[in-house]
Design an enzyme around this catalytic site. Structure first.
Site, mmCIF file in Angstrom:
data_model
loop_
_atom_site.group_PDB
_atom_site.id
_atom_site.type_symbol
_atom_site.label_atom_id
_atom_site.label_comp_id
_atom_site.label_asym_id
_atom_site.label_seq_id
_atom_site.Cartn_x
_atom_site.Cartn_y
_atom_site.Cartn_z
ATOM 1 N N ASP A 1 0.945 -1.058 -0.061
ATOM 2 C CA ASP A 1 0.075 -0.129 0.156
ATOM 3 C C ASP A 1 0.834 1.207 -0.159
ATOM 4 O O ASP A 1 1.902 1.359 0.646
ATOM 5 C CB ASP A 1 -1.075 0.037 1.345
ATOM 6 N N GLU B 1 1.245 -0.831 -4.981
ATOM 7 C CA GLU B 1 0.313 0.157 -5.398
ATOM 8 C C GLU B 1 0.884 1.540 -5.577
ATOM 9 O O GLU B 1 1.223 2.520 -4.803
ATOM 10 C CB GLU B 1 -0.746 0.386 -4.113
HETATM 11 C C1 GLC Z 1 -3.874 3.541 -0.520
HETATM 12 C C2 GLC Z 1 -5.275 3.043 -0.151
HETATM 13 C C3 GLC Z 1 -6.193 3.959 0.246
HETATM 14 C C4 GLC Z 1 -5.706 4.581 1.490
HETATM 15 C C5 GLC Z 1 -4.136 5.110 1.426
HETATM 16 C C6 GLC Z 1 -3.944 5.446 2.677
HETATM 17 O O1 GLC Z 1 -3.733 4.495 -1.484
HETATM 18 O O2 GLC Z 1 -5.641 2.264 -1.492
HETATM 19 O O3 GLC Z 1 -7.502 3.698 0.468
HETATM 20 O O4 GLC Z 1 -6.454 5.920 2.000
HETATM 21 O O5 GLC Z 1 -3.514 4.203 0.870
HETATM 22 O O6 GLC Z 1 -3.215 4.122 3.400
#
Ligand code: GLC
Length: 631
Positions: free
Chosen positions: A278, A320
């Site tokens: 993430d 991500e």
């Molecule tokens: C990522 C997640 C999102 C979250 C962010 C902070 O972007 O997809 O939903 O708010 O991380 O952890």
């Protein structure tokens, strides 16, 4: 007579060989040790901590359940399991879908009916009970404990075993940039323990805070402005790039890196197959930079890849990386030194919706060309929408050359999807509208953005036909791309926006909840009702997925490329493999089109399963086809 030679204790030895191939760890470590040590020392210059890391890796290997070690061994032999043709992802919140982890297990039959072979369970680790301080679970309070209302770690491991028996893999989030303010480290830091304060970024100097504010872009400019949160009890501020209750971890401290790697291995040992990293581009901070995608981030991801390959080589890392296109591909690393196994195809996703709103496929063709020119081993995760907003991260220099200016264009896209532009049937909500830059992102379910919500509300059958056609066409186009497709649970039933979050004070500020509604179990029965919206969308998607699963032209080795076509509203994709060609053609317009095939002759329509002699094809508004030539 010579004394009888003692027989080796056969059964014990062979059993041990099956349950613990200690040599495997050493073999894998030998492959990576020097590079791992080099990178670790470069970053931390701390031999003791490195030795501790290796010891712990060995412990996690020993603790790794035998079935997972067997899976590791077979995946090591078969290679890139996550890009197999049969892969179809589905992402879901456990509570929305089935209440608890056990509930998800009970519903596996439905997931199989959907054809899902990989399930992304949205964050389920312990998080503050106050939902307005949990960021949908992305504020983790304990990396080793499941949120009690969802179940236990044992439930998770049980679910993983059941899924594996059925050929389904599991994906989970590893929120590595920050912890919740309720995490034990944060609590102890807040009470002034230096050891724990050093795991975060504390700052008392307003000049430094100001410089960060100047140099570093805002993540949530409206809902959570600023990069630091003041803690009166300490008279200092702590870095919080996301929400004020999500404290950024300090990866300059090797204790943070090591402990987070132990958490990662612990979770892998519960049976997770894919670990979603993430917000990974944010994990290294350096004053004077924009604190995104710094070289040290890549060092850390590379180390994580090697640590995984030594302890649990069956797992895959999904990065991500919601960044500009040039920043994304580097997270694959280089062939000899790979980083992530998979990345989100984020620019393609945003460009797809841009194409819906403009009926102009030129930008999408360029984007797909860029993707297809990358090494074919790069595996993307393709999606139409996820749990987050759609940020309009498009190629603006190119759009500028075509006369479209960034702020004005973003405004147009948002107005289009709000349904404020003639010809749009979309519905949804803005997200983080920034009054300073004029920027805003967008939230809505696929079905609502395609017009299914409006058509249903108005009871307009003709509008519904168009909306269903658009929804199915977009899925067909998504499934044509190379990589792993992932559907947001509920989209297979054309689930529309859920406006109830606006009445919930814990969610009202966060419009992403509009597309995170409870799973509509009442609509599942409609799949069997001929002519219902659910039946039309569900069956159309299943047909596409089935064909994609067995047709050799969708094999991961087939090459995909966009083909030029004179009509800007037409997206023409070609997949080639074994002397055959798939023509996948999509009408990104609400006008019917006549499409000329490259050569008149016999084609096989993959969806109808019929051979036909054709020179042209009539496509309805938002129509598409998959036709194969050469067999
Ligand atoms: C990522 C997640 C999102 C979250 C962010 C902070 O972007 O997809 O939903 O708010 O991380 O952890």
């Amino acid at each position: 007579m010579p004394a009888k030679k003692p027989q080796p204790k056969k059964s014990k030895t062979s059993k041990r060989a099956v349950t613990l191939d200690a040599g495997a760890f050493d073999r894998r470590l030998a492959r990576h040790h020097d590079e791992l040590r080099w990178l670790y020392m470069e970053l931390y210059d701390n031999g003791d901590m490195f030795a501790e890391l290796i010891d712990q890796m060995r412990c996690f290997y020993r603790e790794r359940p035998a079935d997972l070690r067997a899976l590791d061994a077979s995946r090591e032999i078969h290679g890139t399991w996550y890009r197999e043709q049969k892969m179809l992802g589905m992402q879901m919140y456990i509570d929305n879908f089935a209440g608890t982890i056990k509930g998800v297990e009970e519903k596996i039959g439905y997931l199989e009916r959907c054809g899902a072979t990989c399930i992304h369970l949205m964050p389920f680790l312990d998080t503050p009970a106050d939902k307005s301080r949990s960021d949908g679970g992305y504020a983790v309070s304990d990396f080793r404990r499941v949120r009690p209302d969802l179940g236990t770690m044992d439930d998770l491991a049980h679910l993983a075993r059941t899924c594996h028996e059925r050929g389904i893999s599991l994906c989970m989030d590893f929120v590595m940039n920050h912890t919740s303010e309720e995490h034990e480290w944060a609590r102890r830091a807040r009470s002034g323990e230096g050891e724990y304060m050093s795991r975060y970024f504390f700052e008392a100097n307003p000049a430094v805070i100001e410089q960060y504010t100047r140099d570093v872009p805002q993540v949530f400019p409206t809902t959570a402005p600023g990069h630091f949160t003041y803690l009166p009890e300490l008279g200092q501020s702590v870095m919080t790039q996301f929400y004020p209750y999500q404290w950024d971890l300090n990866y300059r401290n090797p204790r943070v890196f090591n402990e987070m790697m132990y958490n990662f291995l612990y979770l892998a040992n519960q049976g997770m197959d894919i670990i979603r990293l993430d917000a990974v581009p944010y994990i290294w901070k350096q004053l004077g930079t924009n604190c995104r995608n710094l070289p040290q981030v890549h060092t850390i991801v590379r180390m994580m890849r090697m640590i995984g390959e030594v302890v649990c080589p069956g797992i895959a890392l999904l990065g991500e990386v919601v960044m500009a296109p040039a920043e994304v591909a580097p997270y694959f690393g280089i062939p000899e030194k790979p980083e992530c196994h998979m990345l989100y195809n984020v620019t393609t996703m945003a460009t797809t919706w841009h194409t819906v709103a403009t009926r102009d496929t030129r930008l999408l063709r360029r984007q797909l060309e860029a993707i297809s020119s990358l090494p074919s081993s790069y595996t993307f995760l393709n999606y139409l929408r996820c749990h987050d907003d759609i940020g309009w991260g498009l190629d603006y220099p190119l759009l500028a050359a075509w006369g479209q200016r960034e702020v004005a264009h973003k405004r147009y896209l948002n107005e289009y999807f709000l349904g404020d532009v003639p010809g749009s049937m979309s519905r949804g909500a803005l997200y983080n509208a920034d009054p300073v830059t004029g920027d805003a992102r967008f939230c809505g379910t696929t079905a609502s953005m395609c017009g299914i919500e409006v058509a249903g509300f108005e009871g307009d059958a003709m509008k519904m036909d168009v909306a269903v056609q658009l929804d199915v066409m977009l899925h067909a186009y998504m499934l044509t791309q190379s990589g792993m497709p992932i559907i947001y649970s509920g989209d297979e039933l054309a689930q529309v926006n859920d406006y109830s979050y606006r009445d919930d004070p814990e969610k009202a500020e966060d419009s992403r909840y509009i597309h995170r509604g409870a799973f509509p179990w009442d609509l599942v029965d409609n799949i069997d009702v001929e002519g219902s919206v659910q039946q039309r969308v569900f069956d159309a998607l299943r047909l596409l997925e089935r064909v994609r699963c067995i047709e050799p032209l969708f094999s991961p080795d087939a090459r995909l490329r966009p083909k030029d076509y004179s009509d800007r509203a037409i997206l023409w994709l070609v997949r080639e493999c074994g002397g055959e060609t798939l023509h996948a053609v999509f009408n990104f317009s609400d006008m019917p089109k006549t499409v000329w095939m490259p050569e008149a002759g016999e084609y096989v329509d993959l969806l109808a399963g019929e051979r036909e002699d054709i020179a042209t094809v009539e496509l309805p508004a938002w129509g598409f086809f998959w036709k194969k030539r050469g067999w």
